[in-house]
Write an enzyme that holds these catalytic residues in place. Structure first.
Site, short mmCIF file in Angstrom:
data_model
loop_
_atom_site.label_atom_id
_atom_site.label_comp_id
_atom_site.label_asym_id
_atom_site.label_seq_id
_atom_site.Cartn_x
_atom_site.Cartn_y
_atom_site.Cartn_z
N HIS A 94 -10.33 -2.53 11.62
CA HIS A 94 -9.26 -3.38 11.08
C HIS A 94 -9.02 -4.51 12.08
O HIS A 94 -8.01 -4.52 12.77
CB HIS A 94 -8.00 -2.51 10.89
N CYS A 148 1.00 -7.58 11.65
CA CYS A 148 1.31 -7.71 13.08
C CYS A 148 0.57 -8.89 13.72
O CYS A 148 0.42 -8.95 14.94
CB CYS A 148 0.98 -6.42 13.81
N ARG A 165 0.85 -1.20 0.00
CA ARG A 165 0.00 0.00 0.00
C ARG A 165 0.88 1.25 0.00
O ARG A 165 1.98 1.25 0.55
CB ARG A 165 -0.91 0.02 1.23
N ASP A 173 -9.18 -9.91 9.00
CA ASP A 173 -8.68 -8.56 8.71
C ASP A 173 -9.67 -7.44 9.01
O ASP A 173 -9.26 -6.38 9.43
CB ASP A 173 -8.26 -8.49 7.24
N SER A 185 -1.11 -3.67 10.18
CA SER A 185 -0.78 -4.57 9.08
C SER A 185 0.49 -5.37 9.39
O SER A 185 1.46 -4.82 9.92
CB SER A 185 -0.56 -3.76 7.82
N LYS A 234 -9.61 -2.54 1.82
CA LYS A 234 -9.33 -1.40 2.69
C LYS A 234 -10.11 -0.16 2.25
O LYS A 234 -10.62 0.60 3.08
CB LYS A 234 -7.83 -1.11 2.74
N TYR A 286 -1.21 -3.45 -6.99
CA TYR A 286 -1.01 -4.17 -5.72
C TYR A 286 -2.32 -4.24 -4.90
O TYR A 286 -3.00 -3.23 -4.72
CB TYR A 286 0.09 -3.53 -4.86
N ARG A 291 2.00 -12.18 -0.92
CA ARG A 291 0.70 -12.52 -0.34
C ARG A 291 0.05 -13.73 -1.01
O ARG A 291 0.35 -14.04 -2.15
CB ARG A 291 -0.25 -11.32 -0.51
P1 GTP Z 1 -2.20 -7.86 7.31
O1 GTP Z 1 -2.71 -8.89 6.36
O2 GTP Z 1 -1.15 -7.00 6.70
O3 GTP Z 1 -3.28 -7.05 7.93
O4 GTP Z 1 -1.36 -8.65 8.44
P2 GTP Z 1 -1.78 -9.50 9.73
O5 GTP Z 1 -2.04 -8.60 10.89
O6 GTP Z 1 -2.84 -10.49 9.39
O7 GTP Z 1 -0.41 -10.27 10.09
P3 GTP Z 1 0.00 -11.82 9.93
O8 GTP Z 1 -0.80 -12.71 10.82
O9 GTP Z 1 0.01 -12.15 8.50
O10 GTP Z 1 1.49 -11.79 10.50
C1 GTP Z 1 2.50 -10.99 9.94
C2 GTP Z 1 3.86 -11.43 10.40
O11 GTP Z 1 3.93 -11.46 11.82
C3 GTP Z 1 4.24 -12.82 9.91
O12 GTP Z 1 5.56 -12.80 9.49
C4 GTP Z 1 4.09 -13.69 11.14
O13 GTP Z 1 4.95 -14.79 11.10
C5 GTP Z 1 4.42 -12.72 12.27
N1 GTP Z 1 3.68 -13.09 13.52
C6 GTP Z 1 2.36 -13.35 13.63
N2 GTP Z 1 2.03 -13.69 14.90
C7 GTP Z 1 3.18 -13.65 15.60
C8 GTP Z 1 3.49 -13.90 17.00
O14 GTP Z 1 2.65 -14.22 17.82
N3 GTP Z 1 4.79 -13.71 17.36
C9 GTP Z 1 5.76 -13.34 16.46
N4 GTP Z 1 7.00 -13.19 16.91
N5 GTP Z 1 5.49 -13.10 15.16
C10 GTP Z 1 4.23 -13.25 14.74
C1 SPV Z 2 -2.87 -4.66 5.23
O1 SPV Z 2 -1.90 -4.05 4.76
O2 SPV Z 2 -3.38 -4.36 6.33
C2 SPV Z 2 -3.46 -5.80 4.50
C3 SPV Z 2 -3.06 -6.03 3.13
O3 SPV Z 2 -4.33 -6.49 5.02
S1 SPV Z 2 -3.75 -4.85 2.06
O4 SPV Z 2 -4.86 -5.48 1.35
O5 SPV Z 2 -2.69 -4.49 1.13
O6 SPV Z 2 -4.21 -3.72 2.79
MN MN Z 3 -4.80 -5.74 7.11
#
Ligand code: GTP
Ligand code: SPV
Ligand code: MN
Length: 586
Positions: free
Chosen positions: A226, A250, A69, A277, A248, A206, A197, A369
């Site tokens: 979110h 996290c 983004r 999400d 994002s 979003k 993207y 992704r």
């Molecule tokens: P968006 O799709 O961008 O909104 O991301 P999200 O909040 O769904 O994050 P996602 O679960 O995909 O995790 C993103 C990154 O954080 C990945 O590399 C995971 O491996 C890492 N991660 C997720 N949960 C944990 C955790 O509990 N501990 C640690 N150390 N890393 C984590």
């Molecule tokens: C984020 O960035 O929080 C996502 C991926 O979930 S996107 O669709 O690019 O916003």
């Molecule tokens: Mn997100």
């Protein structure tokens, strides 16, 4: 093709502007999916993966300058600048329509314009909303097919009504100098140009569900957040639901699909995914807050997804999935860093260059992704398409903080919880273009997604708190505290269940807590460490829960810097901060 006059008039007007060679109406059928897949593969825009190993799966690469983004190119176009607020980029609607209109003029010449009707929310829900996205990208169509309820189902839902979100997208020349993501909340309109993207172009996600959605939520008395939504099933079969807002990349997808540790699964605890999400939340007839996942798929971060970290996500992506910017192996399967299997000896990286495990650069982009249908998730909740959503017991806020924020604490009440959300901070990630790893304030994980003045958004949260007869309890969590060597102290992933369990026990009045300056905290023995006693000693838990007064003093300074930008900050937020300072003895 469809009979809705408002839709047809608008589509014709946009076609006149963008001048495509052809207009194709999307119906969502299987025949259409096959035809578009063939088209996309014939032009080389997408690649059919190994159909024996990954049936129905496709591969795609974006151009290297278009992988996340672009917050600096994202605008909220309200008539008054103050209504976009201090945290959004603003352009006047007249300027934006003029500036982008010039870029859209003829941008689809020689191309096909696809008209995609789509529904955000289950087809049977009175709270769902319709959008139409016009795009010159077949990749967008195939992604929208997974992420939303697309085609006839949406037009049937709309009927003759004129109320739909008008989304216009063109890749144009994919030049970052001419890339803009503009939102016109007063007109229910989104214009996105110059990107291919996900978050910039899958307009239901979003752009609609959060930026336009948050604006509609405020006017209509609901909330667009979110947040992931998950259910925890207890041994007696009852299910409690949690919604969690993390910025994002996290950990939302990971938490939404976590597998409880053995001590808990043996007792019969299970975790069910409702969404990963976005949550649309309303006050139910029973006085609780009910949440719906408006999406139909997951657009998840690939790197780090393994059978160890998130088996449910990996299993979801074994068929009918689109992979973007990951490594392509010689046998036409996919690979990424942290997949938990050996890297291919020689492969093609996300830029299309030859790659081996000894190459200096990563093979997959850190924000690569997968787009996968939610119904394929092994732990999808049977309530995930419930028209009324699921009742939320607890809301979690959380960020990526190496220091300061403890593993978990509970706010004293809703107003304090709003303050905790409003003052969230997190280290930046690869999900947005720009520097990675710097702490920034990211209220409710909505900094890049709030479609109006963030001060008014805090006020809306406060209003909602007064209006919800039985509000969820609000907590803050942080899985990312590091030790002196920079290593994560808490094991995270499925082990996060242990924290969620304490949270839900608190909601039921079944767990104790100590009152601290920042909120209610578990006593170290309240976090069940059965099975991980070696990795997580009582001393470790103590460290994870410690509050360092100096760091909190600096935190308050940083909050104040952020607040100084606001002229519509609700008095309650300042009042809560003053109370925190007093409790800390500052
Ligand atoms: P968006 O799709 O961008 O909104 O991301 P999200 O909040 O769904 O994050 P996602 O679960 O995909 O995790 C993103 C990154 O954080 C990945 O590399 C995971 O491996 C890492 N991660 C997720 N949960 C944990 C955790 O509990 N501990 C640690 N150390 N890393 C984590
Ligand atoms: C984020 O960035 O929080 C996502 C991926 O979930 S996107 O669709 O690019 O916003
Ligand atoms: Mn997100």
């Amino acid at each position: 093709m469809y009979s809705n006059k408002a839709v047809n008039d608008w589509v014709n007007e946009m076609a006149k502007l963008t001048k495509p060679d052809r207009l194709v109406w999307i119906d969502g059928s299987e025949e259409e999916r096959e035809r578009l897949t063939k088209e996309a593969c014939d032009t080389g825009e997408m690649l059919l993966l190994n159909q024996e190993k990954l049936p129905g799966c496709l591969y795609h690469r974006t151009v290297p300058n278009d992988v996340a983004r672009v917050e600096q190119l994202t605008f909220i176009c309200t008539s008054k600048k103050e209504d976009a607020g201090p945290t959004n980029n603003w352009m006047s609607p007249a300027d934006a329509y003029d500036r982008l209109g010039k870029l859209f003029d003829g941008s689809m010449k020689g191309r096909t314009m696809y008209a995609i009707p789509y529904l955000m929310g289950p087809a049977a829900s009175p709270f769902s909303k319709v959008g139409i996205e016009l795009t010159d990208s077949v990749y967008v169509v195939l992604n929208m097919r997974i992420m939303t309820r697309m085609g006839k189902v949406a037009m049937d839902y709309l009927g003759d009504a004129p109320s739909f979100v008008k989304g216009l997208h063109s890749k144009a020349d994919l030049n970052p100098e001419r890339r803009f993501i503009c939102h016109f909340p007063e007109d229910n309109t989104i214009w996105s140009i110059g990107s291919g993207y996900g978050g910039n172009v899958l307009l239901g996600k979003k752009c609609f569900s959060l930026r336009i959605g948050s604006y509609l939520g405020r006017t209509e008395g609901w909330m667009a957040e979110h947040m992931l939504i998950l259910g925890v099933e207890s041994p007696d079969g009852s299910v409690d639901y949690v919604a969690a807002a993390f910025p994002s990349a996290c950990g939302k997808t990971n938490l939404a699909m976590m597998i409880p540790p053995e001590y808990a699964s043996k007792k019969g605890y299970k975790v069910w995914t409702v969404g990963d999400d976005i949550a649309w939340m309303r006050i139910g007839a029973d006085g609780r807050l009910w949440a719906v996942n408006p999406e139909a798929g997951f657009f998840g971060v690939a790197p780090g997804t393994s059978m160890k970290s998130n088996p449910n996500a990996l299993l979801t992506t074994q068929k009918n999935t689109i992979f973007t910017n990951v490594v392509l192996t010689p046998e036409k399967t996919v690979w990424w860093e942290g997949m938990g299997v050996d890297a291919p000896e020689s492969a093609t990286d996300w830029k299309g260059n030859p790659w081996t495990p000894s190459s200096p650069e990563k093979g997959a982009h850190p924000n690569s992704r997968f787009t996968a249908p939610a119904r394929q998730c092994p732990c999808i909740s049977k309530e995930w398409e419930n028209p009324n959503g699921v009742p939320i017991s607890a809301i979690l806020f959380g960020g990526r903080r190496a220091k300061v924020a403890p593993l978990v604490y509970q706010s004293f009440d809703w107003e304090h919880g709003v303050f905790v959300g409003a003052t969230m901070g997190s280290e930046t990630t690869a999900a947005a273009a720009g520097q990675v790893g710097v702490v920034r304030r990211d209220p409710m994980a909505m900094l890049p997604f709030c479609g109006y003045n963030m001060g008014d958004y805090f006020a809306h949260w406060l209003e909602m708190g007064k209006a919800i007869p039985k509000p969820p309890k609000i907590f803050n969590v942080n899985w990312f505290r590091t030790d002196a060597g920079g290593k994560f102290i808490w094991p995270g992933y499925g082990e996060n269940f242990r924290v969620v369990k304490w949270v839900l026990d608190r909601c039921k009045g079944a767990a104790g807590a100590d009152e601290s300056a920042i909120g209610y905290m578990p006593k170290p023995e309240d976090i069940d460490v059965t099975g991980i006693e070696d990795a997580v000693s009582a001393g470790t838990i103590k460290d994870l829960l410690s509050i360092d007064k100096d760091s909190w003093a600096a935190e308050i300074e940083s909050q104040n810097e952020f607040f100084a930008k606001f002229d519509r900050l609700p008095a309650e937020v300042r009042k809560q901060q003053a109370a925190l300072k007093a409790r800390l003895g500052l």
